[in-house]
Design an enzyme around this catalytic site. Structure first.
Site, PDB file in Angstrom:
ATOM      1  N   SER A  27       0.833  -1.197   0.000  1.00 33.00           N
ATOM      2  CA  SER A  27       0.000   0.000   0.000  1.00 33.00           C
ATOM      3  C   SER A  27       0.875   1.258   0.000  1.00 33.00           C
ATOM      4  O   SER A  27       1.689   1.435  -0.907  1.00 33.00           O
ATOM      5  CB  SER A  27      -0.965  -0.035   1.195  1.00 33.00           C
ATOM      6  N   ASP A  48      -8.960  -4.141  -6.073  1.00 37.56           N
ATOM      7  CA  ASP A  48      -8.393  -3.706  -4.797  1.00 37.56           C
ATOM      8  C   ASP A  48      -9.492  -2.998  -3.993  1.00 37.56           C
ATOM      9  O   ASP A  48     -10.002  -1.958  -4.388  1.00 37.56           O
ATOM     10  CB  ASP A  48      -7.230  -2.748  -5.074  1.00 37.56           C
ATOM     11  N   HIS A  69      -6.704  -6.281  -0.366  1.00 37.60           N
ATOM     12  CA  HIS A  69      -5.722  -5.200  -0.422  1.00 37.60           C
ATOM     13  C   HIS A  69      -4.496  -5.644   0.361  1.00 37.60           C
ATOM     14  O   HIS A  69      -4.574  -5.830   1.570  1.00 37.60           O
ATOM     15  CB  HIS A  69      -6.305  -3.921   0.180  1.00 37.60           C
TER      16      HIS A  69
END
Length: 421
Positions: free
Chosen positions: A202, A298, A365
């Protein structure tokens, strides 16, 4: 988390409409992206429980270097020595956790582990790409392993000259933290590495891309050095109402932290600096071999780039954005269009032979630091797990560009369900 969602919502009511939109984007990642695993009733399916506990190390040279977390505390990392054939090989993983784009959101953030080492766990278990179990991490299990904690709110790009000396006591030192961590790890033996992999999830994956070439430059020229970005190819796309929500958010982040100085000079010379926070605008400037792990659906991007809360006031998307299985045919068509935007933005990955990618059709994610990395129940594309595909790429076994068919074609996916939270 130390701050409840209820108190966060109460705080948000005091902000302007613009602040609410941008705060939701930034703060939701903190409360969803990295709490979902620990709040999920399915967490045992995702977290590796047999790894050793690895203690937190605070940077020894941080105070001297002025490298502080948002609250002025010392940054930290977790380090586990390699052994056997992996004693001179290194894998680093940068923790994710969003960004703060205003004084208010940074002040809120500094009362969490994403802004202060005072709140960080003193020991963590290494899983996924950091696991020491060869059954779960076949290629990197015995390498020197480092988990870099994230506490600056800018993907390690902040500069102190952008600090506001108005009594808020906020430190924007992301770039200094990056440099101090690298120097300490080099002194620990990374300067003798023959192979190294910088990875991140991320916001940590974005930091990986931003600092990838610098990481390569710090290591021996003879070393094999590559980078891996997980769930971090944030798209420069309009939301369902035609707004550039992420552009506004990133502009605030870059301006607040003074991040432009850390971004690609080639990119900044061509466009507004905040646009250079978007991977699709910077990957063409990266020279080091790069691998991308990204779900085509995502959940964070769907919930905050495509369908931010402020753009779904009638809550027509509420059930869909919390569980992809609840999307109707019209909503799925829009999600398929978002998947197409991702694939179109990956032109650099498609044409560069040294680069690889694993794009699956899961509603998740970050997949490299948990058991989705490798195992009998891990998601697969063309019958290979993420770890196997990364291994094919890193060790030049074969061309590793695996793209899944559209949802709902892949039964091996682990799809998050936030309706149960």
């Amino acid at each position: 988390m130390a701050i409840s969602r209820i108190s966060t919502l109460a705080w948000c009511r005091k902000l302007s409409k613009k602040d609410i939109i941008t705060a939701i984007v930034g703060l939701s990642l903190i409360f969803f992206s990295f709490s979902f695993i620990f709040n999920s009733p399915k967490k045992t399916a995702l977290i590796t429980l047999n790894s050793d506990y690895v203690p937190l190390t605070l940077l020894r040279n941080a105070k001297q270097r002025g490298a502080f977390c948002l609250d002025g505390s010392l940054p930290g990392y977790h380090f586990q020595n390699g052994f056997g054939s992996g004693s001179d090989k290194w894998v680093l993983h940068i923790e994710g956790g969003g960004w703060c784009d205003s004084i208010e959101t940074c002040l809120l953030r500094k009362a969490t582990s994403l802004g202060s080492s005072e709140y960080m766990d003193r020991q963590v278990q290494f899983s996924g790409i950091l696991s020491n179990d060869p059954a779960q991490n076949p290629d990197f299990f015995n390498w020197n392993k480092v988990k870099i904690r994230y506490c600056d709110g800018s993907s390690f790009t902040g500069h102190p000259n952008n600090e506001l000396h108005n009594g808020t006591s906020l430190f924007f030192r992301g770039q200094l933290i990056w440099e101090a961590v690298m120097d300490e790890l080099l002194a620990k033996g990374m300067s003798n590495a023959i192979q190294a992999l910088l990875s991140g999830c991320s916001a940590g994956g974005l930091a990986t891309m931003i600092h990838c070439d610098d990481f390569r430059a710090k290591l021996p020229k003879i070393a094999i050095v590559k980078c891996l970005a997980d769930a971090s190819f944030f798209l420069d796309e309009k939301d369902i109402n035609g707004r550039r929500t992420m552009q506004l958010f990133y502009k605030n982040v870059v301006n607040l932290h003074g991040a432009a100085k850390s971004l690609s000079t080639d990119c900044v010379a061509k466009m507004e600096p905040s646009l250079c926070f978007f991977p699709q605008h910077i990957v063409g400037s990266i020279n080091t071999p790069l691998f991308l792990v990204n779900p085509a659906y995502d959940f964070w991007q769907i919930q905050h780039v495509l369908i931010p809360v402020a753009s779904d006031l009638p809550e027509e998307w509420q059930r869909c954005r919390l569980n992809i299985q609840n999307c109707n045919s019209h909503q799925l068509d829009i999600l398929q269009g978002f998947r197409s935007s991702l694939l179109n933005a990956l032109s650099e990955f498609k044409k560069t032979t040294e680069w690889g990618m694993f794009i699956n059709s899961c509603f998740i994610h970050c997949q490299t630091w948990i058991k989705t990395w490798h195992g009998p129940n891990s998601p697969k594309v063309t019958n290979k797990t993420i770890a196997e595909t990364v291994g094919d790429w890193y060790f030049n076994k074969e061309l590793a560009k695996r793209v899944d068919c559209p949802f709902p074609c892949n039964p091996s996916c682990f799809n998050m369900d936030f309706t149960q939270a």
